[in-house]
Each structure stands twice: as C-alpha cells, then as structure tokens.
Design a protein around this motif. Sequence first.
Motif, PDB file in Angstrom:
ATOM      1  N   LEU A 168       0.850  -1.203   0.000  1.00  0.00           N
ATOM      2  CA  LEU A 168       0.000   0.000   0.000  1.00  0.00           C
ATOM      3  C   LEU A 168       0.886   1.255   0.000  1.00  0.00           C
ATOM      4  O   LEU A 168       0.635   2.213  -0.736  1.00  0.00           O
ATOM      5  CB  LEU A 168      -0.883  -0.023   1.254  1.00  0.00           C
ATOM      6  CG  LEU A 168      -2.174   0.770   1.242  1.00  0.00           C
ATOM      7  CD1 LEU A 168      -3.126   0.204   0.213  1.00  0.00           C
ATOM      8  CD2 LEU A 168      -2.837   0.729   2.616  1.00  0.00           C
ATOM      9  N   ILE A 184       3.907   1.658  -1.108  1.00  0.00           N
ATOM     10  CA  ILE A 184       4.654   1.944  -2.342  1.00  0.00           C
ATOM     11  C   ILE A 184       3.712   2.179  -3.525  1.00  0.00           C
ATOM     12  O   ILE A 184       4.126   2.131  -4.675  1.00  0.00           O
ATOM     13  CB  ILE A 184       5.709   0.855  -2.678  1.00  0.00           C
ATOM     14  CG1 ILE A 184       5.039  -0.509  -2.889  1.00  0.00           C
ATOM     15  CG2 ILE A 184       6.773   0.779  -1.608  1.00  0.00           C
ATOM     16  CD1 ILE A 184       5.990  -1.541  -3.467  1.00  0.00           C
ATOM     17  N   SER A 185       2.450   2.412  -3.197  1.00  0.00           N
ATOM     18  CA  SER A 185       1.420   2.809  -4.170  1.00  0.00           C
ATOM     19  C   SER A 185       1.036   1.720  -5.172  1.00  0.00           C
ATOM     20  O   SER A 185       0.709   2.015  -6.319  1.00  0.00           O
ATOM     21  CB  SER A 185       1.777   4.133  -4.863  1.00  0.00           C
ATOM     22  OG  SER A 185       2.474   3.933  -6.030  1.00  0.00           O
ATOM     23  N   VAL A 186       1.025   0.482  -4.712  1.00  0.00           N
ATOM     24  CA  VAL A 186       0.408  -0.590  -5.510  1.00  0.00           C
ATOM     25  C   VAL A 186      -1.105  -0.353  -5.459  1.00  0.00           C
ATOM     26  O   VAL A 186      -1.628  -0.013  -4.396  1.00  0.00           O
ATOM     27  CB  VAL A 186       0.763  -1.979  -4.913  1.00  0.00           C
ATOM     28  CG1 VAL A 186      -0.039  -3.084  -5.583  1.00  0.00           C
ATOM     29  CG2 VAL A 186       2.253  -2.240  -5.034  1.00  0.00           C
ATOM     30  N   ILE A 188      -4.942  -0.450  -4.812  1.00  0.00           N
ATOM     31  CA  ILE A 188      -5.541  -1.081  -3.630  1.00  0.00           C
ATOM     32  C   ILE A 188      -6.195  -2.429  -3.963  1.00  0.00           C
ATOM     33  O   ILE A 188      -6.143  -3.354  -3.159  1.00  0.00           O
ATOM     34  CB  ILE A 188      -6.532  -0.097  -2.977  1.00  0.00           C
ATOM     35  CG1 ILE A 188      -5.739   0.983  -2.248  1.00  0.00           C
ATOM     36  CG2 ILE A 188      -7.475  -0.799  -2.025  1.00  0.00           C
ATOM     37  CD1 ILE A 188      -6.557   2.077  -1.635  1.00  0.00           C
ATOM     38  N   LYS A 201      -5.453   5.468 -13.054  1.00  0.00           N
ATOM     39  CA  LYS A 201      -6.777   5.764 -12.516  1.00  0.00           C
ATOM     40  C   LYS A 201      -7.212   4.798 -11.423  1.00  0.00           C
ATOM     41  O   LYS A 201      -8.321   4.898 -10.924  1.00  0.00           O
ATOM     42  CB  LYS A 201      -7.811   5.765 -13.647  1.00  0.00           C
ATOM     43  CG  LYS A 201      -7.813   7.054 -14.433  1.00  0.00           C
ATOM     44  CD  LYS A 201      -9.066   7.203 -15.227  1.00  0.00           C
ATOM     45  CE  LYS A 201      -9.139   8.582 -15.855  1.00  0.00           C
ATOM     46  NZ  LYS A 201     -10.250   8.687 -16.786  1.00  0.00           N
ATOM     47  N   HIS A 202      -6.339   3.819 -11.100  1.00  0.00           N
ATOM     48  CA  HIS A 202      -6.695   2.935  -9.994  1.00  0.00           C
ATOM     49  C   HIS A 202      -6.507   3.684  -8.690  1.00  0.00           C
ATOM     50  O   HIS A 202      -5.645   4.555  -8.592  1.00  0.00           O
ATOM     51  CB  HIS A 202      -5.794   1.698  -9.985  1.00  0.00           C
ATOM     52  CG  HIS A 202      -6.296   0.613 -10.871  1.00  0.00           C
ATOM     53  ND1 HIS A 202      -7.538   0.041 -10.699  1.00  0.00           N
ATOM     54  CD2 HIS A 202      -5.748   0.001 -11.930  1.00  0.00           C
ATOM     55  CE1 HIS A 202      -7.709  -0.889 -11.617  1.00  0.00           C
ATOM     56  NE2 HIS A 202      -6.652  -0.926 -12.395  1.00  0.00           N
ATOM     57  N   ILE A 203      -7.327   3.321  -7.705  1.00  0.00           N
ATOM     58  CA  ILE A 203      -7.166   3.951  -6.400  1.00  0.00           C
ATOM     59  C   ILE A 203      -5.930   3.350  -5.727  1.00  0.00           C
ATOM     60  O   ILE A 203      -5.810   2.144  -5.592  1.00  0.00           O
ATOM     61  CB  ILE A 203      -8.413   3.729  -5.524  1.00  0.00           C
ATOM     62  CG1 ILE A 203      -9.630   4.379  -6.189  1.00  0.00           C
ATOM     63  CG2 ILE A 203      -8.196   4.305  -4.128  1.00  0.00           C
ATOM     64  CD1 ILE A 203     -10.941   4.108  -5.497  1.00  0.00           C
ATOM     65  N   ALA A 204      -5.022   4.238  -5.341  1.00  0.00           N
ATOM     66  CA  ALA A 204      -3.792   3.801  -4.663  1.00  0.00           C
ATOM     67  C   ALA A 204      -3.372   4.904  -3.707  1.00  0.00           C
ATOM     68  O   ALA A 204      -3.830   6.043  -3.826  1.00  0.00           O
ATOM     69  CB  ALA A 204      -2.691   3.535  -5.687  1.00  0.00           C
ATOM     70  N   VAL A 205      -2.547   4.557  -2.744  1.00  0.00           N
ATOM     71  CA  VAL A 205      -2.017   5.578  -1.833  1.00  0.00           C
ATOM     72  C   VAL A 205      -0.766   6.149  -2.494  1.00  0.00           C
ATOM     73  O   VAL A 205       0.286   5.521  -2.481  1.00  0.00           O
ATOM     74  CB  VAL A 205      -1.704   4.967  -0.452  1.00  0.00           C
ATOM     75  CG1 VAL A 205      -1.156   6.023   0.495  1.00  0.00           C
ATOM     76  CG2 VAL A 205      -2.953   4.352   0.146  1.00  0.00           C
ATOM     77  N   ASP A 206      -0.903   7.329  -3.071  1.00  0.00           N
ATOM     78  CA  ASP A 206       0.186   7.878  -3.900  1.00  0.00           C
ATOM     79  C   ASP A 206       1.164   8.768  -3.131  1.00  0.00           C
ATOM     80  O   ASP A 206       1.834   9.596  -3.734  1.00  0.00           O
ATOM     81  CB  ASP A 206      -0.414   8.697  -5.057  1.00  0.00           C
ATOM     82  CG  ASP A 206      -1.064   7.791  -6.082  1.00  0.00           C
ATOM     83  OD1 ASP A 206      -0.556   6.680  -6.252  1.00  0.00           O
ATOM     84  OD2 ASP A 206      -2.065   8.189  -6.690  1.00  0.00           O
ATOM     85  N   LEU A 207       1.215   8.596  -1.819  1.00  0.00           N
ATOM     86  CA  LEU A 207       2.041   9.501  -1.013  1.00  0.00           C
ATOM     87  C   LEU A 207       3.505   9.503  -1.428  1.00  0.00           C
ATOM     88  O   LEU A 207       4.074  10.557  -1.719  1.00  0.00           O
ATOM     89  CB  LEU A 207       1.954   9.092   0.455  1.00  0.00           C
ATOM     90  CG  LEU A 207       0.751   9.591   1.230  1.00  0.00           C
ATOM     91  CD1 LEU A 207       0.849   9.164   2.673  1.00  0.00           C
ATOM     92  CD2 LEU A 207       0.667  11.101   1.123  1.00  0.00           C
ATOM     93  N   LEU A 208       4.089   8.317  -1.462  1.00  0.00           N
ATOM     94  CA  LEU A 208       5.530   8.250  -1.753  1.00  0.00           C
ATOM     95  C   LEU A 208       5.869   8.789  -3.141  1.00  0.00           C
ATOM     96  O   LEU A 208       6.738   9.662  -3.262  1.00  0.00           O
ATOM     97  CB  LEU A 208       6.043   6.821  -1.578  1.00  0.00           C
ATOM     98  CG  LEU A 208       6.343   6.391  -0.138  1.00  0.00           C
ATOM     99  CD1 LEU A 208       6.843   4.956  -0.096  1.00  0.00           C
ATOM    100  CD2 LEU A 208       7.384   7.307   0.490  1.00  0.00           C
ATOM    101  N   PRO A 209       5.201   8.304  -4.207  1.00  0.00           N
ATOM    102  CA  PRO A 209       5.553   8.833  -5.534  1.00  0.00           C
ATOM    103  C   PRO A 209       5.356  10.346  -5.652  1.00  0.00           C
ATOM    104  O   PRO A 209       6.049  11.000  -6.426  1.00  0.00           O
ATOM    105  CB  PRO A 209       4.598   8.094  -6.478  1.00  0.00           C
ATOM    106  CG  PRO A 209       4.205   6.877  -5.750  1.00  0.00           C
ATOM    107  CD  PRO A 209       4.213   7.236  -4.304  1.00  0.00           C
ATOM    108  N   VAL A 231      10.719   3.606  -6.387  1.00  0.00           N
ATOM    109  CA  VAL A 231       9.440   3.233  -5.755  1.00  0.00           C
ATOM    110  C   VAL A 231       8.468   2.724  -6.813  1.00  0.00           C
ATOM    111  O   VAL A 231       7.803   1.692  -6.631  1.00  0.00           O
ATOM    112  CB  VAL A 231       8.837   4.442  -4.990  1.00  0.00           C
ATOM    113  CG1 VAL A 231       7.385   4.179  -4.614  1.00  0.00           C
ATOM    114  CG2 VAL A 231       9.645   4.725  -3.739  1.00  0.00           C
ATOM    115  N   LEU A 232       8.391   3.449  -7.937  1.00  0.00           N
ATOM    116  CA  LEU A 232       7.460   3.040  -8.996  1.00  0.00           C
ATOM    117  C   LEU A 232       7.852   1.677  -9.581  1.00  0.00           C
ATOM    118  O   LEU A 232       6.985   0.836  -9.841  1.00  0.00           O
ATOM    119  CB  LEU A 232       7.419   4.101 -10.104  1.00  0.00           C
ATOM    120  CG  LEU A 232       6.674   5.379  -9.740  1.00  0.00           C
ATOM    121  CD1 LEU A 232       6.734   6.393 -10.870  1.00  0.00           C
ATOM    122  CD2 LEU A 232       5.205   5.084  -9.422  1.00  0.00           C
ATOM    123  N   ALA A 255       6.701  -0.892  -7.214  1.00  0.00           N
ATOM    124  CA  ALA A 255       5.246  -1.057  -7.285  1.00  0.00           C
ATOM    125  C   ALA A 255       4.860  -1.873  -8.517  1.00  0.00           C
ATOM    126  O   ALA A 255       4.072  -2.826  -8.418  1.00  0.00           O
ATOM    127  CB  ALA A 255       4.567   0.312  -7.312  1.00  0.00           C
TER     128      ALA A 255
END
Lengths: 422, 173
Positions: free
Chosen positions: A13, A15-17, A19, B75-83, B94-95, B98
């Motif tokens: 989560l 590393i933005s994989v 959800i 467009k997928h829901i993801a937690v984009d904090l790090l990128p 990081v990408l 992922a």
Amino acid sequence: MIYLAVALGVITLAISVPIFLVFGLSGSMVIINVLDLPWSILTQVTFDSITKYLLLAIPLFIFSGMAMVEGGMARRLVDVFTNAVGHWRGGLGIAMVLTMGFFGALCGSILAAIVAVGTIMIPVMVERGYNRSFVAALAACSGFLDTLIPPSNGAIIFCAITGENVARAFASGIVPGFVFGGLLIAVVMIKCRHMDKTPRAGLRVFLRSVYVAAPALLTPVLILGGIYSGLLTPTESAAVAGVWAVAVGFLVYRELTPAGLWRALKATAATTAMIFAIIAMASFMSVALTYTRFPHRLIEAITSVGVTPNLFLLAGGVVILILGTIIEVIPIMYLTLPIMAPVAGALGIDLLHLLIVFTAFVGLGLLTPPVCVGAYTAAAIAEEPAHRVIKAIFPLFFLVGIVYGLIIIAFPWLATWLPRYV
Amino acid sequence: MKKALAHYRRFTDLLAKAILIMAALIVGLDVLSIFAEAVGRYIVGQSRAFMEELPRLAVPLVVFPMMGVLLRLKKHIAVDLLPEKLKGRARSLVLISAYAVVLAVAVQFLLAGIIAVNYYREVGFETQTEIVFKIWLTYLPFPIGFGLLVLFTVELLWRELIDLARLNRKEGS
C-alpha cells in the motif's frame, strides 16, 4: 502467515500498488496458505461478488450522472436555486449547497456533482466577490451531500456488504442530508454575512427557470418514485434515469452530442472497472474474515469489555476518519464494514445508523489530506492551489463535520425514522 | 531499447483503445437491456430473464480487461504519497517496486485463473440462466484480464527502467 499478509499489505500500500491488488495479494495469501482453499473457490467468490444484480445499479447511476453532466441538467438546476435564494446574504453559497444536494438526488457520484455544479457556480461566485478558497472548500464539502441524498452509490455498496434493504438505506440518508446541508448553509450565512446582496430575480424569471429545469427537477421523482412505489428495483430505476438523462439531453436541452454520450459511456466504464476491481478483490478479504471468524472474536472481546453502542460508534468513527485520510471510500467500506456490521448488530445498533455514522466520518476523512479527492477536484475547478483550499476547510468545515458526526451518533432516529415508513 | 518500447507502446495503445471501446459498448448495452426489461414488464406485461441476466454476466467483461487500461491511465485507487513526495531516482525506484509487485501478483492471478477455468471446464458446470452458458466461459475474463494486466504492466515497468537508466546517466555525468 496472517501477520505476514497484513505486513505485506501495508508495505505494498505504501509503495502505491493499486488497492485492489493489495486486497487480492493479502487475501489470497491467507486463503491459499492458511485456509488451504482452492483457486476455483476464489474465482467463484470473485464472480459472485461483482455479478450481484443490486450492484449493477452503480454503473447505471454513474452513467446517468455523466449523461446529466454532458446534457446540461446541472446548469438548469443552478439557475433555479440561484434565482430562488441568490438575493440572500451569501445567497450564491446557499444556492451551491442546495444545488449540490439536489444534484445528489440525480446521480450517485460526489465528483460528478462537484464538477457539474462547481464548474458553473465557482467562477460566478468568485466574480461576485466570494473568496476563491472558501468557495472551493464549500463545493468540496457540499459534494458530500451526494453520499447522503439518495440515490447514493455508497448506500448500494453498504447494502451489498450487509444485506440491508436498499430502499431503506436510501431513505436513511434524507434527514441527515438535510441536517448536514443546514449546517453548511448556517456556515455560509455566518461567513458571508458581509457580502453584498445580488439583485433579486423576479417571480417571472424564477418561474421561467423552474419551467426550463422541469425535466431535471422531475428526475428524483422518477428515480425515487419508481423505487418507493414498488414499480422499479433500484437497478431498473438507475437504467430508467440513464435513458431519461440521454433523452432530455438530446431532445429537450439539445446539449448532449453523440461525442458527449460516448465520453459518458467511456467514463462510466472506467469508473465502474475501478470500483468493481476493488469489490472483486475485497471478496478475498471477506472469505478470509469469515473463515478465520475474526468478526466473531471481536464481538466477544467488545461485549466482554462492556463497550456501549455510542462508544463503539465513536471509536469506529475515529478509525474510519483516520483511514479516510489515506484511502478512498470503497476500499474503506470493504475493510471495515464486514467487521463493524456484525459488532454493531451484536450491540443492538441499527445498521442504517451505522451507515450514516460511517458516511459522516468517512466524509470527514476524505476532506483531510493527504487523500482528499473532493478538495483537489474543487481546487482544480476553482484554479486555486490545493493547499489553500485545504486551509479553508480547516478548521471551520472540519469542525462542522465533527459536530454533524456527533449529532448523528447522539440521535440515531435521524437515520432510522424515515426508513420505518418505507 | 527505446525503439522497442515505442513499438510495444503502439501495440498497447491499440489494445487499450479496443478494450475501452468494448467496455463502453457493454455499459451502453447494459443500460438499454435493463431499461427494456423494466419497460417491457409494465408495457407488454412480461420481460425476458436474459435481459437482466446478461448485463450481470457482462460486468466481469468490463472489470477485468479494464484493470490494465486503468493502471496505464493511473486511474486505480492507490495511496500515492511516496511517488508524490519523492523525486528523481527515489521516485523511480518506488514506482519500479510497485510495478514489479503488480506484475508478480498479475502473473500469479493469471495462472490461478487458468487453473480455475480449466477446473470448471473439466467438471462442465452450466449457468442457471435463461440463455445457458458453460460456467468456465463466464469465468474466462478473470485470466484474460490478468493476462492483459501483465502486458500493460510490462510496458510501465519497461518505461520506468528506461527512466531510471536515464537518471543514473545524468547523475553519473
């Protein structure tokens, strides 16, 4: 293995994989390695979760919302409410809240409402001297009326998870929607009390705008009337709303073009896939929860400690708020509701009360950075840096949200009174 | 490498367009089918069950093939904090991590989907719908969708690796 799955979930989560894959990865690890279930069962569960007839209402409502945005319904609604209350102090702000609330009764999408109403109203309000950040914050906050005013996609998913009746779930949002809308209007009246009044639209102008907007104003009657009269299921009512939106856009307002319709279909397909991919993979988590009996163990723990319903709702609300700051609403629903719903049932909490409390706190979480899509969308429309809009949300609108959440926890009948008559 | 990626992107561009067109058409047909079912029931007094069943069975055809297209469109829901917070090589790393995870999971689910579809093909179950289908056919979008996700993820991973190599060269010089 369960802890490893949770840890892997958190890392992926971070590393933005996407959800849906995080859900799929963690859920399948537990199911395959701990519970020793075959893949054939998982595939079947996945298909059962996304081919429910009730859930089909979601893409259909999304489509009707998109077609309404493309077809010019939103602009007519803005005219009606601006002509009705625009001459009050802060009248345009009040008109925005009312239009958002009404647009919520046409489609089930928060972002569609913010885009549709915000695109028209924000520039006008800024031109009339309203603070740009405040207007964008108001648009983002009032967009959440869409999660309360039926039809709401969140309510449909809630029903798919908990087995609650959709017509009752829709009805449960109406009174809280008025309460939240009332609080927002109070904020506008206080904050904008020094604003100059705009000239009053004459009765003829107002009636004319009502006449022009009649097809849009009639849409909730069509959608909700169909459901509550028993003539249509929620899914059928969504399809009727979609065809109605296309017909009005093409034949009455003549603003919907074939290209616009195609855009609406493509946007619906994309949003549907985004939502349903999460639903499909979250079904792995549901299987894992069911087989490990986690909710039952939690119920035993909570009832043995003697937690009261209000304390449970408050604690649950805080958890949802925190999750809402980093995750979107649908994943949160699938993460928390399979656990919270049985516990709420054991504590004697009406599921509809849980739905409205959930909506209140998830709405607050979604206004809180870093993940606050509504605020980002409103900021983009207002052409204002996102951090300024977020500053405008805090603390005023955030406090309004907290007050609203506490009111909803303290007075369950706000959510449960109207559904009794359905 | 770049030239090969450009060719591959042309292929995935076409693929993405075709998938989006198919998904949009299915959505349109779903709306019409459910509408016709509702209207038919009240005007003609009867409706056919398949009008309600086919849109349900068509949902996986929208969802699974679109997973890769949405990944490509971010467009997928993801937690984009790090990128969002990171820049340069760190962001690229990081990408890449992922996409590597996405690729691994997609391959795993592709294989799992093939196993499941084969199992249902062998047992020969059929749907209990007005128009009868073999169950394995309705489950087919699962492995196909994850197969497509593999193709799109390879493109994204490839692109990110080229970016990383470029950043490394830049920092080296």
